[in-house]
Design a protein around this motif. Structure first.
Motif, PDB file in Angstrom:
ATOM      1  N   THR A 133     -79.901  13.903 -88.286  1.00 34.62           N
ATOM      2  CA  THR A 133     -80.624  13.707 -89.553  1.00 34.62           C
ATOM      3  C   THR A 133     -80.362  14.858 -90.517  1.00 34.62           C
ATOM      4  O   THR A 133     -80.124  14.647 -91.705  1.00 34.62           O
ATOM      5  CB  THR A 133     -82.131  13.580 -89.276  1.00 34.62           C
ATOM      6  N   GLY A 134     -80.394  16.083 -89.983  1.00 32.93           N
ATOM      7  CA  GLY A 134     -80.152  17.249 -90.834  1.00 32.93           C
ATOM      8  C   GLY A 134     -78.746  17.260 -91.413  1.00 32.93           C
ATOM      9  O   GLY A 134     -78.547  17.581 -92.596  1.00 32.93           O
ATOM     10  N   VAL A 135     -77.750  16.909 -90.592  1.00 31.29           N
ATOM     11  CA  VAL A 135     -76.359  16.874 -91.075  1.00 31.29           C
ATOM     12  C   VAL A 135     -76.201  15.816 -92.169  1.00 31.29           C
ATOM     13  O   VAL A 135     -75.547  16.047 -93.191  1.00 31.29           O
ATOM     14  CB  VAL A 135     -75.400  16.606 -89.901  1.00 31.29           C
ATOM     15  N   ALA A 136     -76.813  14.646 -91.959  1.00 31.86           N
ATOM     16  CA  ALA A 136     -76.712  13.582 -92.959  1.00 31.86           C
ATOM     17  C   ALA A 136     -77.345  14.007 -94.284  1.00 31.86           C
ATOM     18  O   ALA A 136     -76.764  13.788 -95.357  1.00 31.86           O
ATOM     19  CB  ALA A 136     -77.381  12.307 -92.440  1.00 31.86           C
ATOM     20  N   LEU A 137     -78.517  14.609 -94.231  1.00 30.12           N
ATOM     21  CA  LEU A 137     -79.193  15.022 -95.457  1.00 30.12           C
ATOM     22  C   LEU A 137     -78.459  16.175 -96.132  1.00 30.12           C
ATOM     23  O   LEU A 137     -78.412  16.256 -97.366  1.00 30.12           O
ATOM     24  CB  LEU A 137     -80.636  15.419 -95.133  1.00 30.12           C
ATOM     25  N   ALA A 138     -77.856  17.065 -95.325  1.00 30.25           N
ATOM     26  CA  ALA A 138     -77.046  18.137 -95.916  1.00 30.25           C
ATOM     27  C   ALA A 138     -75.831  17.545 -96.637  1.00 30.25           C
ATOM     28  O   ALA A 138     -75.429  18.029 -97.707  1.00 30.25           O
ATOM     29  CB  ALA A 138     -76.607  19.118 -94.833  1.00 30.25           C
ATOM     30  N   GLY A 139     -75.258  16.501 -96.054  1.00 28.94           N
ATOM     31  CA  GLY A 139     -74.143  15.833 -96.716  1.00 28.94           C
ATOM     32  C   GLY A 139     -74.555  15.193 -98.032  1.00 28.94           C
ATOM     33  O   GLY A 139     -73.805  15.219 -99.013  1.00 28.94           O
ATOM     34  N   VAL A 140     -75.761  14.612 -98.063  1.00 31.61           N
ATOM     35  CA  VAL A 140     -76.266  14.022 -99.311  1.00 31.61           C
ATOM     36  C   VAL A 140     -76.432  15.097-100.382  1.00 31.61           C
ATOM     37  O   VAL A 140     -76.076  14.903-101.552  1.00 31.61           O
ATOM     38  CB  VAL A 140     -77.601  13.293 -99.059  1.00 31.61           C
ATOM     39  N   PHE A 141     -76.971  16.246 -99.978  1.00 30.30           N
ATOM     40  CA  PHE A 141     -77.142  17.348-100.934  1.00 30.30           C
ATOM     41  C   PHE A 141     -75.789  17.835-101.440  1.00 30.30           C
ATOM     42  O   PHE A 141     -75.612  18.072-102.639  1.00 30.30           O
ATOM     43  CB  PHE A 141     -77.896  18.494-100.265  1.00 30.30           C
ATOM     44  N   LEU A 142     -74.820  17.978-100.543  1.00 25.80           N
ATOM     45  CA  LEU A 142     -73.484  18.412-100.946  1.00 25.80           C
ATOM     46  C   LEU A 142     -72.853  17.398-101.891  1.00 25.80           C
ATOM     47  O   LEU A 142     -72.211  17.762-102.888  1.00 25.80           O
ATOM     48  CB  LEU A 142     -72.612  18.596 -99.704  1.00 25.80           C
ATOM     49  N   TYR A 143     -73.038  16.128-101.592  1.00 23.46           N
ATOM     50  CA  TYR A 143     -72.501  15.072-102.458  1.00 23.46           C
ATOM     51  C   TYR A 143     -73.065  15.169-103.872  1.00 23.46           C
ATOM     52  O   TYR A 143     -72.335  15.076-104.857  1.00 23.46           O
ATOM     53  CB  TYR A 143     -72.831  13.709-101.844  1.00 23.46           C
ATOM     54  N   LEU A 181     -64.849  13.923 -99.051  1.00 20.22           N
ATOM     55  CA  LEU A 181     -65.119  14.788 -97.901  1.00 20.22           C
ATOM     56  C   LEU A 181     -66.615  14.967 -97.659  1.00 20.22           C
ATOM     57  O   LEU A 181     -67.057  15.099 -96.509  1.00 20.22           O
ATOM     58  CB  LEU A 181     -64.463  16.154 -98.104  1.00 20.22           C
ATOM     59  N   SER A 182     -67.424  14.965 -98.740  1.00 21.39           N
ATOM     60  CA  SER A 182     -68.876  15.118 -98.572  1.00 21.39           C
ATOM     61  C   SER A 182     -69.499  13.907 -97.888  1.00 21.39           C
ATOM     62  O   SER A 182     -70.616  13.999 -97.357  1.00 21.39           O
ATOM     63  CB  SER A 182     -69.547  15.346 -99.933  1.00 21.39           C
ATOM     64  N   LEU A 183     -68.795  12.764 -97.879  1.00 23.72           N
ATOM     65  CA  LEU A 183     -69.320  11.575 -97.215  1.00 23.72           C
ATOM     66  C   LEU A 183     -69.183  11.662 -95.696  1.00 23.72           C
ATOM     67  O   LEU A 183     -69.877  10.938 -94.968  1.00 23.72           O
ATOM     68  CB  LEU A 183     -68.586  10.324 -97.723  1.00 23.72           C
ATOM     69  N   VAL A 184     -68.290  12.524 -95.219  1.00 25.39           N
ATOM     70  CA  VAL A 184     -68.065  12.637 -93.774  1.00 25.39           C
ATOM     71  C   VAL A 184     -69.328  13.089 -93.036  1.00 25.39           C
ATOM     72  O   VAL A 184     -69.740  12.443 -92.058  1.00 25.39           O
ATOM     73  CB  VAL A 184     -66.876  13.579 -93.487  1.00 25.39           C
TER      74      VAL A 184
END
Length: 403
Positions: A382-392, A225-228
């Motif tokens: 960009t912010g959503v993608a980086l937030a997803g990386v942090f969550l991952y 789910l964090s990859l979404v």
């Protein structure tokens, strides 16, 4: 009147006088008896208080501390004091040592980010006017090779002793490492630095995919789910990127695939064969091998374009190109060395979080330095993608360990 022993008063030995202190009345009306304990003069022995029922006189005396401490007891007390002092000193030293380690780690993170910022800025400046990414990449490997040899010769790093079998095991890593850095430079030459690093935020996606395919490591539902947001954020940023072109996009994607392939190969091939090699030594060996792997490819494709004759014929500032290229190459090797130094001090999850923060820092500084036009939707992606990386990275910490 009660006896002195019964009232718990102390008196000089042999003194039969009542324990009443007589003093003249302040009004001269005779002697007034005031019950006050008489302190024994120096040199006189002390009689113990009357013991309570069921207790011996000696025990009662010890209870109120009138019996001298034996040498053995004094020694035990001294030993306890020494232990307490030593424990306090150790706690203070540990606290000082922890502070020193924290400061050292903070300096390493600062250097990691600083070297990465300078690498991306100078590398992009060179690639804008000198569109030969294979030459640039080989120059970077050449500088890294010189640095590695210097560190081995001077003894800064222990010179590795590797066998032919070990070199054969390292060769696949060197190949994908070469390709990963080459694709990164190709992307940086085509699109903005910020966009390249936004695309490279998809590394976790390829890490999960390749680990599942080749290592059998199935991700948890939360990790999936964090990859979404990672994929969605990169897609949103790509649709609104002003410098978008397919060559730069696919080069960055290829860089993700090759770098994550390197990590998978490291787990699959190097765990048993390369236990004696630390990360920094292994990286140095890979850098040297990458230089010799890419050198013939450079000759067969672009040719040697970094000579003074070629640069001057292209109307380029020779000193400026060489200076920026060397600074970028040095920072390229330095930031990866520091990255491995940090990895040896923190957990992989903490390192991953630091890498996510580093990507944010690089994107922001490159946008400010190159004045890259960024739309609100592009910033959101960009912010959503980086937030997803942090969550991952945080969810990987909660991944259940295999039994």
């Amino acid at each position: 009147m009660q006896s002195a022993a019964a009232t718990g008063l102390l008196r000089p030995c042999g003194d039969k006088r009542p324990l009443v202190n007589t003093r003249p009345s302040p009004r001269g009306c005779g002697v007034v008896g005031v019950r006050q304990p008489l302190l024994p003069p120096r040199g006189l022995c002390l009689s113990a208080v009357a013991p309570r029922a069921g207790f011996s006189s000696a025990a009662s005396t010890r209870r109120i501390g009138l019996v001298p401490v034996s040498p053995e007891q004094e020694g035990k007390r001294g030993a306890r004091r020494d232990v307490a002092v030593a424990a306090a000193a150790a706690a203070g030293a540990e606290e000082d040592g922890g502070l020193a380690k924290t400061l050292q780690l903070g300096v390493l993170f600062g250097l990691w980010y600083l070297f990465n910022i300078y690498f991306n800025i100078y590398n992009k400046q060179v690639l804008k006017v000198f569109p030969y990414p294979i030459n640039i990449t080989n120059v970077q490997f050449a500088v890294g090779t010189v640095i590695a040899l210097f560190m081995w010769i001077t003894g800064i790093l222990k010179r590795p002793k590797i066998s032919g079998a070990q070199l054969a095991a390292i060769l696949p890593l060197a190949i994908v490492h070469t390709m990963g850095n080459l694709f990164t430079n190709m992307s940086l030459g085509k699109v903005a630095v910020s966009f390249t690093h936004t695309i490279k935020a998809m590394e976790p996606f390829f890490s999960v995919l390749l680990s599942a395919l080749f290592l059998g490591e199935m991700p948890t539902p939360f990790v999936v789910l964090s990859l979404v947001p990672i994929v969605g954020g990169v897609a949103l940023a790509s649709l609104t990127e002003a410098s978008f072109n397919w060559a730069g996009f696919w080069s960055a994607m290829a860089s993700n695939v090759t770098f994550q392939s390197r990590n998978v190969l490291s787990k699959k091939l190097m765990v048993k064969k390369e236990e004696s090699l630390d990360n920094i030594t292994l990286f140095s060996i890979i850098t040297v091998m990458s230089f010799f792997l890419l050198a013939p490819v450079t000759l067969l494709t672009e040719g040697v374009k970094v000579t003074p004759t070629v640069l001057q014929s292209a109307g380029l500032n020779l000193k400026q190109i060489y200076t920026r290229s060397l600074i970028a190459a040095f920072c390229f090797h330095a930031y990866q060395q520091v990255s491995y130094m940090i990895l040896s001090r923190v957990s992989p999850v903490s390192h991953s979080v630091g890498n996510c923060v580093k990507r944010v820092v690089v994107i922001v500084t490159s946008v400010l330095f190159f004045r890259t036009p960024v739309s609100p939707i592009n910033s959101l992606g960009t912010g959503v993608a980086l937030a997803g990386v942090f969550l991952y990275s945080q969810l990987k910490r909660l991944k259940p360990k295999a039994a």
